[in-house]
Design a protein around this motif. Structure first.
Motif, PDB file in Angstrom:
ATOM      1  N   UNK A 232       0.813  -1.204   0.000  1.00 26.20           N
ATOM      2  CA  UNK A 232       0.000   0.000   0.000  1.00 26.20           C
ATOM      3  C   UNK A 232       0.853   1.264   0.000  1.00 26.20           C
ATOM      4  N   UNK A 233       2.130   1.149   0.371  1.00 22.01           N
ATOM      5  CA  UNK A 233       2.982   2.326   0.487  1.00 22.01           C
ATOM      6  C   UNK A 233       4.108   2.369  -0.530  1.00 22.01           C
ATOM      7  N   UNK A 234       4.347   1.291  -1.244  1.00 22.48           N
ATOM      8  CA  UNK A 234       5.502   1.283  -2.132  1.00 22.48           C
ATOM      9  C   UNK A 234       5.260   0.343  -3.312  1.00 22.48           C
ATOM     10  N   UNK A 235       6.148   0.446  -4.294  1.00 23.25           N
ATOM     11  CA  UNK A 235       6.071  -0.378  -5.492  1.00 23.25           C
ATOM     12  C   UNK A 235       6.652  -1.760  -5.229  1.00 23.25           C
ATOM     13  N   UNK A 236       6.472  -2.692  -6.166  1.00 22.54           N
ATOM     14  CA  UNK A 236       7.087  -4.017  -6.015  1.00 22.54           C
ATOM     15  C   UNK A 236       8.604  -3.906  -6.015  1.00 22.54           C
ATOM     16  N   UNK A 237       9.306  -4.948  -5.548  1.00 21.75           N
ATOM     17  CA  UNK A 237      10.771  -4.923  -5.622  1.00 21.75           C
ATOM     18  C   UNK A 237      11.235  -4.849  -7.075  1.00 21.75           C
ATOM     19  N   UNK A 238      12.361  -4.223  -7.298  1.00 20.43           N
ATOM     20  CA  UNK A 238      12.819  -3.955  -8.655  1.00 20.43           C
ATOM     21  C   UNK A 238      13.118  -5.225  -9.449  1.00 20.43           C
ATOM     22  N   UNK A 239      13.362  -6.346  -8.762  1.00 15.58           N
ATOM     23  CA  UNK A 239      13.684  -7.568  -9.499  1.00 15.58           C
ATOM     24  C   UNK A 239      12.477  -8.173 -10.207  1.00 15.58           C
ATOM     25  N   UNK A 240      11.258  -7.667  -9.954  1.00 14.84           N
ATOM     26  CA  UNK A 240      10.076  -8.144 -10.676  1.00 14.84           C
ATOM     27  C   UNK A 240       9.498  -7.059 -11.577  1.00 14.84           C
ATOM     28  N   UNK A 241      10.179  -5.924 -11.681  1.00 13.30           N
ATOM     29  CA  UNK A 241       9.697  -4.880 -12.576  1.00 13.30           C
ATOM     30  C   UNK A 241       9.774  -5.341 -14.026  1.00 13.30           C
ATOM     31  N   UNK A 242       8.798  -4.923 -14.813  1.00 15.34           N
ATOM     32  CA  UNK A 242       8.940  -4.985 -16.262  1.00 15.34           C
ATOM     33  C   UNK A 242       9.143  -3.565 -16.766  1.00 15.34           C
ATOM     34  N   UNK A 243       9.171  -3.375 -18.077  1.00 16.01           N
ATOM     35  CA  UNK A 243       9.465  -2.046 -18.619  1.00 16.01           C
ATOM     36  C   UNK A 243       8.409  -1.028 -18.210  1.00 16.01           C
ATOM     37  N   UNK A 244       7.146  -1.447 -18.158  1.00 14.50           N
ATOM     38  CA  UNK A 244       6.075  -0.509 -17.785  1.00 14.50           C
ATOM     39  C   UNK A 244       6.267  -0.018 -16.351  1.00 14.50           C
ATOM     40  N   UNK A 245       6.624  -0.907 -15.434  1.00 12.65           N
ATOM     41  CA  UNK A 245       6.847  -0.483 -14.049  1.00 12.65           C
ATOM     42  C   UNK A 245       8.112   0.361 -13.928  1.00 12.65           C
ATOM     43  N   UNK A 246       9.121   0.061 -14.736  1.00 11.02           N
ATOM     44  CA  UNK A 246      10.337   0.875 -14.706  1.00 11.02           C
ATOM     45  C   UNK A 246      10.019   2.315 -15.101  1.00 11.02           C
ATOM     46  N   UNK A 247       9.230   2.477 -16.161  1.00 11.97           N
ATOM     47  CA  UNK A 247       8.854   3.818 -16.616  1.00 11.97           C
ATOM     48  C   UNK A 247       8.052   4.533 -15.543  1.00 11.97           C
ATOM     49  N   UNK A 248       7.110   3.826 -14.935  1.00 13.34           N
ATOM     50  CA  UNK A 248       6.314   4.434 -13.863  1.00 13.34           C
ATOM     51  C   UNK A 248       7.191   4.756 -12.657  1.00 13.34           C
ATOM     52  N   UNK A 249       8.128   3.862 -12.349  1.00 15.02           N
ATOM     53  CA  UNK A 249       8.996   4.085 -11.198  1.00 15.02           C
ATOM     54  C   UNK A 249       9.916   5.272 -11.365  1.00 15.02           C
ATOM     55  N   UNK A 250      10.253   5.598 -12.602  1.00 17.41           N
ATOM     56  CA  UNK A 250      11.125   6.739 -12.855  1.00 17.41           C
ATOM     57  C   UNK A 250      10.352   8.049 -13.041  1.00 17.41           C
ATOM     58  N   UNK A 251       9.044   7.987 -12.900  1.00 22.21           N
ATOM     59  CA  UNK A 251       8.241   9.209 -13.030  1.00 22.21           C
ATOM     60  C   UNK A 251       7.461   9.470 -11.744  1.00 22.21           C
ATOM     61  N   UNK A 252       6.328   8.775 -11.575  1.00 16.42           N
ATOM     62  CA  UNK A 252       5.445   9.044 -10.450  1.00 16.42           C
ATOM     63  C   UNK A 252       5.551   8.013  -9.334  1.00 16.42           C
ATOM     64  N   UNK A 253       6.149   6.851  -9.600  1.00 15.86           N
ATOM     65  CA  UNK A 253       6.049   5.722  -8.675  1.00 15.86           C
ATOM     66  C   UNK A 253       6.970   5.834  -7.473  1.00 15.86           C
TER      67      UNK A 253
END
Length: 293
Positions: A232-253
């Motif tokens: 509820x407070x954070x994104x998934x661990x980076x080892x399960x990110x795909x490209x869509x989560x990487x893009x979101x993580x580098x902007x609003x995530x």
């Protein structure tokens, strides 16, 4: 009459073209331009040339996210089509196949966020899976969400998308004349031979189109991974990110958003170009002369 048809063609087509240009082509061109800048989304973009792209080459998180995208695309795609074909061949001769097909298709129409919650109840510590295994006297398995999170995500994605491709393949198989299978039965063909020499060749065009559909869809997977792997407070661990989560993580995530819109746009451009190349190769490899029946 032909000139009149041409005059009435553009008024109907123009609104769709304008909407497509504004909602899709415009943002795509803007992302490509922004990828050569350093921009936080508020101030004035500062040109940086190819710096964002060079950063991607040395970014271990992006390489992992891009690799996960390809794993979902290839491993998940193979699993989806293998299980979909197996279910299609089983359901083809089963009574009540329409009901079963609707049951299989059901996860496709449910929100991925809701499905991620259900998936969490199944695989969490002392969840439904471990409780069921314990009731059968089977030792508990590993810590699924801690040690095999990405594997569970792939299995969940296969489950979610399976119904759609079963429906597509069954629609194609239903068009194959029944007498071809009757001749196979008279010739003593095995189930694999019927699939290899009748089902697969006669549904090849549909399989190719479905493979392209999966390729494009795998690029846009976001909600299930975000809701299932995150908190509820954070994104998934980076080892399960795909490209869509990487893009979101580098902007609003994340708890502390990076707001690196230029860097995220570069990642989006690289991912889209790579998938476009893959789609073109897929279409070329799977190109065959159509079979009429």
């Amino acid at each position: 009459m032909e000139k009149r048809r041409r005059r009435t063609f553009w008024p109907f087509l123009a609104p769709a073209l304008v909407a497509y240009a504004v909602l899709f082509l415009g943002p795509a061109v803007a992302s490509f331009v922004i990828s050569f800048t350093s921009w936080d989304g508020i101030g004035t973009p500062e040109p940086v040339g190819f710096e964002n792209y060079s950063r991607l080459l040395g970014d271990a998180v992006f390489r992992q996210a891009f690799a996960n995208t390809l794993i979902i695309l290839l491993v998940g795609g193979i699993a989806v089509f293998a299980v979909a074909f197996a279910l299609t061949m089983v359901l083809r001769e089963m009574r009540g196949r329409k009901f079963i097909r609707n049951v299989v298709f059901f996860p496709t129409i449910i929100s991925p966020v809701v499905l991620s919650i259900l998936w969490g109840f199944i695989f969490q510590f002392n969840g439904l899976l471990e409780t069921g295994l314990g009731a059968l006297g089977i030792p508990k398995g590993p810590n699924w969400l801690g040690e095999h999170l990405f594997l569970i995500i792939i299995i969940g994605l296969v489950w979610i998308n399976l119904g759609l491709y079963v429906t597509i393949l069954m629609a194609a198989v239903d068009q194959i004349p029944q007498y071809l299978y009757e001749e196979c039965a008279l010739a003593g063909a095995t189930a694999w031979q019927r699939f290899r020499y009748v089902t697969l060749p006669l549904t090849w065009d549909v399989v190719t189109a479905a493979a392209v559909l999966w390729t494009i869809g795998s690029l846009k997977i976001f909600e299930f991974i975000y809701a299932f792997g995150g908190t509820t407070a954070d994104m998934p661990p980076t080892n399960v990110w795909n490209s869509a989560l990487f893009i979101y993580g580098k902007t609003f995530g994340g708890r502390n958003p990076a707001f690196e819109f230029g860097y995220a746009s570069a990642a989006a451009v690289v991912t889209v170009l790579a998938v476009m190349v893959f789609v073109l190769l897929l279409q070329r490899i799977t190109r065959r002369d159509p079979i009429e029946f």
